[in-house]
Design a protein around this motif. Sequence first.
Motif, PDB file in Angstrom:
ATOM      1  N   ARG A 202       0.837  -1.214   0.000  1.00 29.67           N
ATOM      2  CA  ARG A 202       0.000   0.000   0.000  1.00 29.67           C
ATOM      3  C   ARG A 202       0.864   1.253   0.000  1.00 29.67           C
ATOM      4  N   LYS A 203       0.304   2.321  -0.553  1.00 24.24           N
ATOM      5  CA  LYS A 203       1.011   3.600  -0.485  1.00 24.24           C
ATOM      6  C   LYS A 203      -0.014   4.739  -0.450  1.00 24.24           C
ATOM      7  N   SER A 204       0.410   5.890  -0.010  1.00 28.88           N
ATOM      8  CA  SER A 204      -0.369   7.138   0.010  1.00 28.88           C
ATOM      9  C   SER A 204      -1.378   7.202   1.165  1.00 28.88           C
ATOM     10  N   PHE A 205      -1.604   8.445   1.573  1.00 28.41           N
ATOM     11  CA  PHE A 205      -2.752   8.768   2.414  1.00 28.41           C
ATOM     12  C   PHE A 205      -3.925   8.995   1.466  1.00 28.41           C
ATOM     13  N   VAL A 206      -5.144   8.807   1.961  1.00 30.71           N
ATOM     14  CA  VAL A 206      -6.317   9.044   1.113  1.00 30.71           C
ATOM     15  C   VAL A 206      -7.443   9.675   1.925  1.00 30.71           C
ATOM     16  N   PHE A 207      -8.214  10.532   1.270  1.00 30.28           N
ATOM     17  CA  PHE A 207      -9.508  10.994   1.802  1.00 30.28           C
ATOM     18  C   PHE A 207     -10.535  10.732   0.709  1.00 30.28           C
ATOM     19  N   ILE A 208     -11.750  10.317   1.129  1.00 29.08           N
ATOM     20  CA  ILE A 208     -12.794  10.067   0.145  1.00 29.08           C
ATOM     21  C   ILE A 208     -14.130  10.540   0.700  1.00 29.08           C
ATOM     22  N   GLY A 209     -14.911  11.254  -0.114  1.00 26.32           N
ATOM     23  CA  GLY A 209     -16.199  11.749   0.368  1.00 26.32           C
ATOM     24  C   GLY A 209     -16.958  12.529  -0.699  1.00 26.32           C
ATOM     25  N   ASN A 210     -18.284  12.462  -0.647  1.00 23.86           N
ATOM     26  CA  ASN A 210     -19.149  13.161  -1.602  1.00 23.86           C
ATOM     27  C   ASN A 210     -19.117  14.665  -1.324  1.00 23.86           C
ATOM     28  N   PHE A 211     -18.779  15.473  -2.337  1.00 24.53           N
ATOM     29  CA  PHE A 211     -18.603  16.908  -2.109  1.00 24.53           C
ATOM     30  C   PHE A 211     -19.898  17.706  -2.092  1.00 24.53           C
ATOM     31  N   LEU A 212     -21.033  17.027  -2.320  1.00 26.04           N
ATOM     32  CA  LEU A 212     -22.308  17.709  -2.112  1.00 26.04           C
ATOM     33  C   LEU A 212     -22.596  17.842  -0.615  1.00 26.04           C
ATOM     34  N   HIS A 213     -21.807  17.136   0.183  1.00 23.65           N
ATOM     35  CA  HIS A 213     -21.975  17.115   1.641  1.00 23.65           C
ATOM     36  C   HIS A 213     -20.988  18.121   2.250  1.00 23.65           C
ATOM     37  N   GLU A 214     -21.500  19.195   2.833  1.00 20.79           N
ATOM     38  CA  GLU A 214     -20.678  20.307   3.315  1.00 20.79           C
ATOM     39  C   GLU A 214     -19.545  19.879   4.257  1.00 20.79           C
ATOM     40  N   PRO A 215     -19.781  18.956   5.223  1.00 25.48           N
ATOM     41  CA  PRO A 215     -18.666  18.545   6.098  1.00 25.48           C
ATOM     42  C   PRO A 215     -17.461  17.987   5.339  1.00 25.48           C
ATOM     43  N   ASN A 216     -17.700  17.342   4.190  1.00 21.32           N
ATOM     44  CA  ASN A 216     -16.583  16.795   3.398  1.00 21.32           C
ATOM     45  C   ASN A 216     -15.744  17.901   2.772  1.00 21.32           C
ATOM     46  N   TRP A 217     -16.402  18.899   2.222  1.00 19.54           N
ATOM     47  CA  TRP A 217     -15.679  20.035   1.624  1.00 19.54           C
ATOM     48  C   TRP A 217     -14.859  20.740   2.698  1.00 19.54           C
ATOM     49  N   ASN A 218     -15.454  20.942   3.869  1.00 21.37           N
ATOM     50  CA  ASN A 218     -14.748  21.604   4.957  1.00 21.37           C
ATOM     51  C   ASN A 218     -13.538  20.787   5.408  1.00 21.37           C
ATOM     52  N   THR A 219     -13.702  19.460   5.440  1.00 17.72           N
ATOM     53  CA  THR A 219     -12.608  18.559   5.843  1.00 17.72           C
ATOM     54  C   THR A 219     -11.412  18.691   4.897  1.00 17.72           C
ATOM     55  N   VAL A 220     -11.679  18.745   3.609  1.00 16.52           N
ATOM     56  CA  VAL A 220     -10.591  18.839   2.622  1.00 16.52           C
ATOM     57  C   VAL A 220      -9.892  20.200   2.716  1.00 16.52           C
ATOM     58  N   GLN A 221     -10.666  21.255   2.924  1.00 19.55           N
ATOM     59  CA  GLN A 221     -10.069  22.588   3.141  1.00 19.55           C
ATOM     60  C   GLN A 221      -9.126  22.559   4.342  1.00 19.55           C
ATOM     61  N   TYR A 222      -9.611  21.965   5.427  1.00 19.47           N
ATOM     62  CA  TYR A 222      -8.843  21.898   6.675  1.00 19.47           C
ATOM     63  C   TYR A 222      -7.578  21.055   6.498  1.00 19.47           C
ATOM     64  N   LEU A 223      -7.724  19.938   5.778  1.00 22.10           N
ATOM     65  CA  LEU A 223      -6.559  19.097   5.472  1.00 22.10           C
ATOM     66  C   LEU A 223      -5.494  19.911   4.745  1.00 22.10           C
ATOM     67  N   LYS A 224      -5.927  20.642   3.721  1.00 26.60           N
ATOM     68  CA  LYS A 224      -5.006  21.409   2.880  1.00 26.60           C
ATOM     69  C   LYS A 224      -4.304  22.522   3.660  1.00 26.60           C
ATOM     70  N   GLU A 225      -5.092  23.244   4.468  1.00 32.08           N
ATOM     71  CA  GLU A 225      -4.563  24.448   5.117  1.00 32.08           C
ATOM     72  C   GLU A 225      -3.860  24.180   6.448  1.00 32.08           C
ATOM     73  N   ALA A 226      -4.401  23.250   7.250  1.00 25.95           N
ATOM     74  CA  ALA A 226      -3.910  23.097   8.623  1.00 25.95           C
ATOM     75  C   ALA A 226      -3.128  21.811   8.881  1.00 25.95           C
ATOM     76  N   VAL A 227      -3.563  20.713   8.268  1.00 22.73           N
ATOM     77  CA  VAL A 227      -2.968  19.411   8.613  1.00 22.73           C
ATOM     78  C   VAL A 227      -1.827  19.025   7.663  1.00 22.73           C
ATOM     79  N   TRP A 228      -2.073  19.145   6.358  1.00 23.44           N
ATOM     80  CA  TRP A 228      -1.091  18.644   5.400  1.00 23.44           C
ATOM     81  C   TRP A 228       0.274  19.334   5.485  1.00 23.44           C
TER      82      TRP A 228
END
Length: 413
Positions: A202-228
Amino acid sequence: MNQIKKLLIIGFVWPEPKSSAAGGRMMQLISIFKQNGFEITFASAAQDSDFMVDLSEFGVIKKSIELNSSSFDDFMAELHPDVVLFDRFMIEEQFGWRVTEKCPKAIRILDTEDLHCLRTARQKAFKENRNFEISDLLSEEVAKREIASILRCDVSLIISEFEMNILKDVFRINADLLFYLPFLVDEMKEEEFLKLPSFDERKSFVFIGNFLHEPNWNTVQYLKEAVWPLVKKDFPEAVLEVYGAYPSQKVLQLHQPKNGFYIMGRAEDANEIVKKARVVLAPIRFGAGLKGKLLEAMQCGTPSVTTSIGSEAMHSVLPWNGFVEDNPAEFAQKAIALYQDENLWKQSQKNGIEIINVCYQTSNYADSLISMVNELLKNSENHRLHNFMGNLLQHHAYKSTMYMSKWIEEKNK
């Protein structure tokens, strides 16, 4: 000879099990009722989509219906279902009074999916930069509508034990009106476990989620800005792949290969992608219900790092299949440790399989669901007699809903 029982499901959308956990949940319900001899019709006013499941392959009749139209009344009178399942409270608001009027004896079941009022109140608190309080629910407009819908139905399917407790303790809902039904999956046997890709494969970290769902969009923003950035600082070669149905332009703009941050779009087969990943990252900051992406990770033998909101009500008292961290620095460190330490990774994987087998086995819930429905079919009058608040809401609230709908129908002519 037993008469075949008819189930009508009125869907908010047509099921897309490969796009969302809600679609997967609906197919689980269809499977249980089908296996127990129900004739199923699935009706929806939604537009067809390219990714909707072919219901005929599952022996389900598909019926397109209209909002605010008496044509639905004719359809109900002709079908005359024994049981009607509303997919989310908004559908019960729209069609419930028509069901009651045309088929008063039909059992009315609400599948809440998750508590919308909890998700909405948490999102508001987050956006106002304050801590969510349980008391916030009491002033939430959506709560008034959602709880009224729960009271009007004979029973509501609740996906999370945390939400069961809120309904009983905060809103004082009678336990007889609630039925706990989490996501349902088959037992994970040892031979299946052994077939999963190994740590080294196995390789890579992954996130998966439907972007019509607001919590998923917020999660990806947070990953990009604060965690990654914190992950990359200590683990420069790290790569994160973000998958999800219906990505908007603002999601696609986060694609940054030189920083190891890849927006991959819709996953053709989410299962295969998660099986090939080493760690799932899901720093979810608001939401409700159970997180399908985290259960899917466990089924794929993929450890995860999530937040307390992400893991809420998902693992009983069992250890998580990875880590639960709300602090971004700790989250990043635990993600790196899980990715690099094979022994820690293997133990986390085993934790996930235990959670599946203890908390989500279909065999633990399917029979009791059907027994509950059959009991309601036999004793609906007595059950409804003791639901005084529901009867009161049927009497008053439906009048306003009914006249609003009739007014819209006249206006549309």
